[in-house]
Design an enzyme around this catalytic site. Structure first.
Site, PDB file in Angstrom:
ATOM      1  N   SER A  55       6.578   0.491   2.832  1.00  0.00           N
ATOM      2  CA  SER A  55       6.926   0.172   1.442  1.00  0.00           C
ATOM      3  C   SER A  55       8.397  -0.181   1.320  1.00  0.00           C
ATOM      4  O   SER A  55       8.798  -0.945   0.433  1.00  0.00           O
ATOM      5  CB  SER A  55       6.634   1.363   0.520  1.00  0.00           C
ATOM      6  N   ASP A 108       4.185  -2.050  -8.854  1.00  0.00           N
ATOM      7  CA  ASP A 108       4.440  -0.729  -8.285  1.00  0.00           C
ATOM      8  C   ASP A 108       4.223   0.347  -9.344  1.00  0.00           C
ATOM      9  O   ASP A 108       3.459   0.146 -10.293  1.00  0.00           O
ATOM     10  CB  ASP A 108       5.865  -0.676  -7.724  1.00  0.00           C
ATOM     11  N   ASN A 135       0.963   2.499   6.443  1.00  0.00           N
ATOM     12  CA  ASN A 135       1.623   3.593   7.165  1.00  0.00           C
ATOM     13  C   ASN A 135       0.659   4.425   8.015  1.00  0.00           C
ATOM     14  O   ASN A 135       0.972   5.562   8.362  1.00  0.00           O
ATOM     15  CB  ASN A 135       2.325   4.524   6.168  1.00  0.00           C
ATOM     16  N   HIS A 154       8.825   5.720  -6.651  1.00  0.00           N
ATOM     17  CA  HIS A 154       8.547   4.719  -5.618  1.00  0.00           C
ATOM     18  C   HIS A 154       8.996   3.320  -6.025  1.00  0.00           C
ATOM     19  O   HIS A 154       9.697   2.623  -5.282  1.00  0.00           O
ATOM     20  CB  HIS A 154       7.049   4.737  -5.296  1.00  0.00           C
TER      21      HIS A 154
END
Length: 307
Positions: A283, A103, A222, A131
C-alpha cells in the site's frame, strides 16, 4: 517598519533626545523600539514617513524590516529519495495533475495535505482510519519546510473514500469510486487495496477508465503469494514492495501482475492529528509510483500548455 542604524561617531543619546522632543509633541505612544547601546531604532512606518527628514538628518543606515526564516527543511523520506523524485523536481512537481486516492479517507486538515486535497467524495461515512492519509502523504505531502515531502508535492489530490474504518469495502463501492473518478475526469487513480478473486464488473470498470486515459496504479498485495486484483488487471500498474537495499520484501505479493517495485518498508508519512507514522506494505509502494508518474504527466501538461 524601518530599522535605522546611526553612525557611531554621532552622539546617539543627543540624537535620541532631539527626536523624542520633536515627536512627543504630536504622538502619544513611543513610535519606535530603541537599542541605545548599539545606536539603533526600529521605527514604525507611519512615524518614519511623517518625520522622515528628522530621522535622516544624521544619515543613518536605513533597512527594511525583512522576513527572516529558520533553517528548517522538509524531511525527504528514504522512499522519495530512492525513486529519484528530487532530481525530477527541477522539471516540475506534478502541478495540476488530478489524482484520485480510493481508500479509507484522508485527514484533510493535516498541515501537509490541506492545500493539496482539492475535493472528493465519501461513499461510506462513519469514522476513518489513517491508511488513506498515509497513502496521500507519500504522493503529495507539501514542500513547506515542515514535516516531510511527498513524491509529487504540487499534484492535486481527490479523496475518494470507499473503505470503512475497519479497512474493508464492498465491491459496489469500489465500482462507484472508479466511476466517480471517470466522471470527474481524474488523470490518475491510486488503489492501495486488493482482493483475491477476479470480478467481471470491476474488470469492465477498469477498462472503461483505461479507455478514458486514466493512469491506474495498484498495490500488489501483502500475502507473499500471487498478485491480487485490481493490480492483476490489464491496464493497471501493479506495484510490489522493496526495502532500503532494493530487495523484494518477504510480505510482497509477486509474479504475474507485478509490473514494478517501489519502496514499501519503513515508510514514514502523514497520519491523522497532524502526526506521522512509519508503515510497511505494498500500500505504501503504490503511491511512490503514482507520484512518479504524476511528475511525468505534469511535465507533459506543462509542455502542452506552451503549444
Amino acid at each position: 517598519m524601518k530599522i535605522l542604524s546611526f553612525h557611531r561617531k554621532h552622539p546617539f543619546p543627543a540624537i535620541l533626545s532631539e527626536l523624542q522632543e520633536k515627536i512627543s509633541r504630536h504622538m502619544v505612544k513611543q513610535p519606535w523600539n530603541c537599542y541605545e547601546d548599539v545606536g539603533c531604532l526600529c521605527v514604525k512606518q507611519d512615524a518614519f514617513d511623517l518625520y522622515r527628514e528628522d530621522f535622516l538628518r544624521y544619515n543613518p543606515t536605513v533597512e527594511e524590516n525583512v522576513t527572516v526564516r529558520i533553517h528548517a527543511a522538509d524531511e525527504i523520506p528514504w522512499g522519495v529519495k530512492y525513486v529519484g523524485a528530487e532530481r525530477k523536481w527541477k522539471k516540475g512537481m506534478g502541478k495540476g495533475v488530478k489524482i484520485a486516492v480510493i481508500d479509507t479517507g484522508i485527514a484533510r486538515d493535516h498541515y501537509e495535505l490541506r492545500d493539496r486535497v482539492k475535493g472528493g467524495v465519501d461513499l461510506v461515512g462513519g469514522k476513518r482510519n489513517g491508511h488513506g492519509t498515509h497513502v496521500a502523504g507519500i504522493i503529495v505531502a507539501e514542500m513547506n519546510q515542515e514535516g516531510i515531502v511527498g513524491v509529487s508535492p504540487e499534484a492535486h489530490l481527490y479523496d475518494v473514500r470507499a473503505f470503512r474504518e475497519d479497512g474493508t469495502a464492498s465491491l459496489s463501492h469500489i465500482l462507484r469510486a472508479i466511476h466517480w473518478s471517470i466522471v470527474n475526469e481524474m488523470d490518475m487513480i491510486n488503489m492501495s487495496f486488493g482482493m483475491e478473486g477476479y470480478s467481471e464488473a470491476l474488470d469492465r470498470m477498469i477498462q472503461r477508465a483505461s479507455r478514458q486515459g486514466i493512469v491506474m496504479v495498484a498495490s500488489a498485495g501483502n500475502s507473499g503469494g500471487e498478485v491480487e486484483y485490481p493490480a492483476r488487471y490489464s491496464g493497471v500498474i501493479g506495484v510490489g514492495a522493496i526495502d532500503q537495499e532494493g530487495k523484494l520484501a518477504d510480505f510482497s505479493s509477486r509474479g504475474k501482475g507485478m509490473n514494478v517495485k517501489a519502496p514499501g518498508v519503513g515508510i514514514k508519512s502523514t497520519w491523522p492529528g497532524n502526526t506521522f507514522r512509519t508503515l510497511n506494505g505494498t500500500s505504501m509502494a503504490a503511491p511512490h509510483v503514482t507520484g512518479l508518474l504524476a511528475l511525468r504527466l505534469g511535465r507533459k501538461k506543462k509542455i502542452a500548455s506552451r503549444v
